[in-house]
Design a protein around this motif. Structure first.
Motif, PDB file in Angstrom:
ATOM      1  N   GLU A   1      57.831  40.792  34.081  1.00  0.00           N
ATOM      2  CA  GLU A   1      57.051  40.664  35.297  1.00  0.00           C
ATOM      3  C   GLU A   1      56.337  39.312  35.320  1.00  0.00           C
ATOM      4  N   ASP A   2      55.874  38.923  36.503  1.00  0.00           N
ATOM      5  CA  ASP A   2      55.173  37.653  36.654  1.00  0.00           C
ATOM      6  C   ASP A   2      53.699  37.832  36.295  1.00  0.00           C
ATOM      7  N   LYS A   3      53.405  37.697  35.003  1.00  0.00           N
ATOM      8  CA  LYS A   3      52.047  37.874  34.503  1.00  0.00           C
ATOM      9  C   LYS A   3      51.521  36.531  34.004  1.00  0.00           C
ATOM     10  N   VAL A   4      50.273  36.220  34.338  1.00  0.00           N
ATOM     11  CA  VAL A   4      49.639  34.962  33.960  1.00  0.00           C
ATOM     12  C   VAL A   4      48.411  35.253  33.116  1.00  0.00           C
ATOM     13  N   LEU A   5      48.258  34.515  32.040  1.00  0.00           N
ATOM     14  CA  LEU A   5      47.098  34.658  31.163  1.00  0.00           C
ATOM     15  C   LEU A   5      46.029  33.661  31.597  1.00  0.00           C
ATOM     16  N   ILE A   6      44.808  34.149  31.812  1.00  0.00           N
ATOM     17  CA  ILE A   6      43.672  33.286  32.164  1.00  0.00           C
ATOM     18  C   ILE A   6      42.823  33.104  30.918  1.00  0.00           C
TER      19      ILE A   6
ATOM     20  N   SER B   1      39.609  31.784  29.614  1.00  0.00           N
ATOM     21  CA  SER B   1      38.287  31.312  30.022  1.00  0.00           C
ATOM     22  C   SER B   1      37.241  32.329  29.609  1.00  0.00           C
ATOM     23  N   ASN B   2      36.023  31.843  29.351  1.00  0.00           N
ATOM     24  CA  ASN B   2      34.914  32.761  29.093  1.00  0.00           C
ATOM     25  C   ASN B   2      33.939  32.785  30.267  1.00  0.00           C
ATOM     26  N   ASP B   3      34.392  32.247  31.401  1.00  0.00           N
ATOM     27  CA  ASP B   3      33.594  32.248  32.630  1.00  0.00           C
ATOM     28  C   ASP B   3      34.026  33.450  33.475  1.00  0.00           C
ATOM     29  N   ALA B   4      33.205  34.490  33.498  1.00  0.00           N
ATOM     30  CA  ALA B   4      33.575  35.744  34.158  1.00  0.00           C
ATOM     31  C   ALA B   4      33.826  35.552  35.654  1.00  0.00           C
ATOM     32  N   ASP B   5      32.969  34.793  36.321  1.00  0.00           N
ATOM     33  CA  ASP B   5      33.138  34.583  37.758  1.00  0.00           C
ATOM     34  C   ASP B   5      34.439  33.842  38.054  1.00  0.00           C
ATOM     35  N   PHE B   6      34.742  32.854  37.243  1.00  0.00           N
ATOM     36  CA  PHE B   6      35.983  32.102  37.433  1.00  0.00           C
ATOM     37  C   PHE B   6      37.191  33.013  37.242  1.00  0.00           C
ATOM     38  N   CYS B   7      37.152  33.865  36.240  1.00  0.00           N
ATOM     39  CA  CYS B   7      38.277  34.765  35.965  1.00  0.00           C
ATOM     40  C   CYS B   7      38.510  35.726  37.121  1.00  0.00           C
ATOM     41  N   VAL B   8      37.429  36.221  37.715  1.00  0.00           N
ATOM     42  CA  VAL B   8      37.561  37.124  38.863  1.00  0.00           C
ATOM     43  C   VAL B   8      38.202  36.377  40.036  1.00  0.00           C
ATOM     44  N   PHE B   9      37.737  35.153  40.269  1.00  0.00           N
ATOM     45  CA  PHE B   9      38.272  34.352  41.375  1.00  0.00           C
ATOM     46  C   PHE B   9      39.761  34.073  41.189  1.00  0.00           C
ATOM     47  N   VAL B  10      40.138  33.566  40.016  1.00  0.00           N
ATOM     48  CA  VAL B  10      41.543  33.217  39.774  1.00  0.00           C
ATOM     49  C   VAL B  10      42.404  34.478  39.752  1.00  0.00           C
ATOM     50  N   GLY B  11      41.891  35.562  39.187  1.00  0.00           N
ATOM     51  CA  GLY B  11      42.642  36.812  39.180  1.00  0.00           C
ATOM     52  C   GLY B  11      42.952  37.294  40.586  1.00  0.00           C
ATOM     53  N   HIS B  12      41.976  37.144  41.493  1.00  0.00           N
ATOM     54  CA  HIS B  12      42.195  37.540  42.888  1.00  0.00           C
ATOM     55  C   HIS B  12      43.231  36.636  43.553  1.00  0.00           C
ATOM     56  N   VAL B  13      43.136  35.332  43.306  1.00  0.00           N
ATOM     57  CA  VAL B  13      44.109  34.384  43.877  1.00  0.00           C
ATOM     58  C   VAL B  13      45.520  34.723  43.405  1.00  0.00           C
ATOM     59  N   LEU B  14      45.666  35.026  42.120  1.00  0.00           N
ATOM     60  CA  LEU B  14      46.975  35.367  41.573  1.00  0.00           C
ATOM     61  C   LEU B  14      47.505  36.661  42.182  1.00  0.00           C
ATOM     62  N   ALA B  15      46.641  37.669  42.297  1.00  0.00           N
ATOM     63  CA  ALA B  15      47.068  38.956  42.844  1.00  0.00           C
ATOM     64  C   ALA B  15      47.548  38.818  44.283  1.00  0.00           C
ATOM     65  N   GLN B  16      46.878  37.965  45.054  1.00  0.00           N
ATOM     66  CA  GLN B  16      47.266  37.760  46.449  1.00  0.00           C
ATOM     67  C   GLN B  16      48.643  37.115  46.571  1.00  0.00           C
ATOM     68  N   SER B  17      49.089  36.455  45.509  1.00  0.00           N
ATOM     69  CA  SER B  17      50.389  35.784  45.531  1.00  0.00           C
ATOM     70  C   SER B  17      51.445  36.515  44.705  1.00  0.00           C
ATOM     71  N   GLY B  18      51.157  37.745  44.319  1.00  0.00           N
ATOM     72  CA  GLY B  18      52.160  38.565  43.643  1.00  0.00           C
ATOM     73  C   GLY B  18      52.193  38.458  42.134  1.00  0.00           C
ATOM     74  N   PHE B  19      51.178  37.835  41.529  1.00  0.00           N
ATOM     75  CA  PHE B  19      51.113  37.720  40.070  1.00  0.00           C
ATOM     76  C   PHE B  19      50.130  38.754  39.506  1.00  0.00           C
ATOM     77  N   ARG B  20      50.428  39.230  38.306  1.00  0.00           N
ATOM     78  CA  ARG B  20      49.462  40.017  37.545  1.00  0.00           C
ATOM     79  C   ARG B  20      48.768  39.071  36.573  1.00  0.00           C
ATOM     80  N   SER B  21      47.593  39.449  36.109  1.00  0.00           N
ATOM     81  CA  SER B  21      46.869  38.558  35.196  1.00  0.00           C
ATOM     82  C   SER B  21      46.105  39.354  34.162  1.00  0.00           C
ATOM     83  N   SER B  22      45.816  38.694  33.061  1.00  0.00           N
ATOM     84  CA  SER B  22      44.922  39.225  32.037  1.00  0.00           C
ATOM     85  C   SER B  22      44.075  38.065  31.540  1.00  0.00           C
ATOM     86  N   VAL B  23      42.959  38.396  30.911  1.00  0.00           N
ATOM     87  CA  VAL B  23      41.981  37.378  30.523  1.00  0.00           C
ATOM     88  C   VAL B  23      41.821  37.354  29.012  1.00  0.00           C
ATOM     89  N   ILE B  24      41.655  36.143  28.472  1.00  0.00           N
ATOM     90  CA  ILE B  24      41.401  35.980  27.048  1.00  0.00           C
ATOM     91  C   ILE B  24      40.344  34.892  26.878  1.00  0.00           C
TER      92      ILE B  24
END
Length: 240
Positions: A2-7, A9-32
């Protein structure tokens, strides 16, 4: 896969923002957290990694080096989003294996366009499907927003870049001289050097690669430029 992207970052707000952007374009994401370890198995489950600069740049650079040290037939695409106060680390990130760096704040469309571009350059296939019947390099232009929309995402152009593109697309496959482009894109009373045209064409080329995945504009030595794109739609002021 699947199209999964690893984020990374330790910036919680940034991770939420990028995760939403990815989801809107059909990508799944996880954070580390970049300061944490990452194993080879985790890397095998993702298409790309987005890294965000932070005040602990040593941890970010070490993380990028660890990713690059993992043996792989296809290099892991690395995209870095750099805040203005960390701009001086651009070269260090590139030396550590980052494929592309973008200065924040950044529009969501540009994040997706650059992400797809680095994935495609790595040779990793995307599971995302193009809309039925759409040519893989089809391009839509929108006059109201100066927007390019392709299978690789969308991007907004400057007024000059958009006028240059429209002039080239008016005669696809035909050479357009620099003089003709100057007449189309700049006011009549303004003196424009040929080198200025080349600079704007270079930026336009990058935008087209991001949205279509291919080089649309060719340089014809001593003559000008030619646009080669089979499918072009024009939405004008109406939604596509």
């Amino acid at each position: 896969m699947e199209d999964k992207v690893l984020i990374a970052s330790n910036d919680a707000d940034f991770c939420v923002f990028v995760g939403h952007v990815l989801a809107q374009s059909g990508f799944r994401s996880s954070v580390i957290d970049p300061a944490d370890g990452i194993d080879d198995d985790a890397l095998r489950t993702v298409r790309a990694i987005i890294v965000a600069s932070n005040d602990d740049m040593d941890a970010i650079l070490a993380f990028c080096r660890r990713v690059r040290a993992v043996p792989s037939p296809q290099p892991m695409p690395l995209l870095a989003l750099i805040s203005a106060r960390h701009e001086q680390h651009y070269l260090s990130l590139v030396k550590c294996g980052v494929d592309q760096c973008i200065l924040r704040p950044v529009a969501p469309d540009l994040i997706i366009s650059c992400l797809i571009s680095v994935i495609q350059r790595s040779g990793r296939p995307l599971a995302r499907k193009d809309p039925e019947g759409q040519q893989p390099d089809a391009l839509t232009t929108r006059d109201d927003t100066r927007q390019l929309i392709g299978h690789g995402g969308s991007i907004h152009l400057t007024p000059t870049e958009y006028r240059l593109l429209k002039r080239l697309l008016a005669n696809p496959g035909q050479v357009v001289s620099r003089h003709q482009l100057i007449e189309a894109a700049w006011p009549a009373a303004r003196h424009v050097e040929p080198r200025t045209v080349d600079v704007h064409i270079g930026k336009l080329r990058q935008a087209l690669v991001m949205t279509t995945g291919r080089r649309v504009i060719r340089t014809i030595r001593s003559s000008g430029f030619v646009a080669e794109l089979p499918g072009v739609a024009d939405c004008k002021d109406e939604p596509c």
